[in-house]
Scaffold this active site. Sequence first.
Site, short mmCIF file in Angstrom:
data_model
loop_
_atom_site.label_atom_id
_atom_site.label_comp_id
_atom_site.label_asym_id
_atom_site.label_seq_id
_atom_site.Cartn_x
_atom_site.Cartn_y
_atom_site.Cartn_z
N ASP A 1 -3.06 -21.11 21.78
CA ASP A 1 -2.30 -19.98 21.26
C ASP A 1 -0.87 -20.41 20.95
O ASP A 1 -0.35 -21.36 21.55
CB ASP A 1 -2.21 -18.85 22.31
CG ASP A 1 -3.55 -18.20 22.58
OD1 ASP A 1 -4.48 -18.40 21.78
OD2 ASP A 1 -3.65 -17.48 23.59
N LYS A 2 -0.23 -19.69 20.06
CA LYS A 2 1.18 -19.98 19.73
C LYS A 2 2.06 -19.95 20.97
O LYS A 2 2.95 -20.78 21.13
CB LYS A 2 1.67 -18.96 18.69
CG LYS A 2 3.06 -19.22 18.15
CD LYS A 2 3.38 -18.27 17.00
CE LYS A 2 4.76 -18.57 16.42
NZ LYS A 2 5.03 -17.76 15.22
#
Length: 231
Positions: free
Chosen positions: A51-52
Site C-alpha cells: 500500500d502507499k
Amino acid sequence: MFDILYTHNDFLIINKHPGVSVHKDDGDTMLLAEVAKASGDSQLYLVHRLDKMTSGILLLARNSQAASELSQAFAKRLVEKFYLAIGTKKPKKKQGLVSGDMERSRRSAWKLINSHHNPAITQFFSASAKPGERLFLCKPHTGKTHQIRVALKSIGSAIVGDPIYNSASQADRGYLHAFALAFPYQEQTHQFLCDPRDHLALGEKWQETEIQQGIEAWLQPWQLAWPNIKK
C-alpha cells in the site's frame, strides 16, 4: 523515496518509503522507473505490492523469467511475509489469529466479516508500547488488499496514522512496515529484513524506547514459535 537494500543478478530488494505509490497515480512518479534509473536496469518487474501508506521490503524482478518464478512462489504461498505495525488502543487479544472474508465497505475501505469462503488469514504477536498503543508483528498467510490494516482494526487496535481505518489518529505516517521476507528462488531460500529503526525516513515512532525493545525481540521473525494453522 526508496533505498536499495540488496542487489542480485535476477532481483532487487528495496525499502519503499511511506507515502510512495507502487503504481503511477495522482501524478506520482513511477517507483519502478526511479529504481531502474538507480540500478541501471532497462526494466523492472513488480512481483508483489505494498500500500502507499506501507513502508519496507519490496521485491522487484530484473528480468521476465525471474518475475515469473518469483510470482509463482507468491501464488503458491511459498513466501513468508512479516510486518510491523503500531496500533492505537489495547487489542482484544495480545496474540493469535484473525481470519475471515473481506468485503468492500465505504469508499476505499474494506471490512472483515464472519464467513470463511475465501478468508484473509493473519497471525500476530504483540508487545507493549507507549500507554494507549501496542506494537504488532503480523504474519499474513494471504495477500488481500488492506489485510493487516483491517485485521488490526477488527481486534480494536487500528493502526496509528492510518488515514482510512483510523482517521482520528494524527501521526507523521501510517505505521505499517514490511519488516521481513523469506522466499525460495532457484532452490535456495533467501531471507531479508528491513529494520525501520535504521532509516529515519520511515517515521519517528520507531525510535521510541518501548518500540525499539519490542523490535529487538523479533529480529528473527521466521524462527519465532508461530502456532500451526489448521487447514
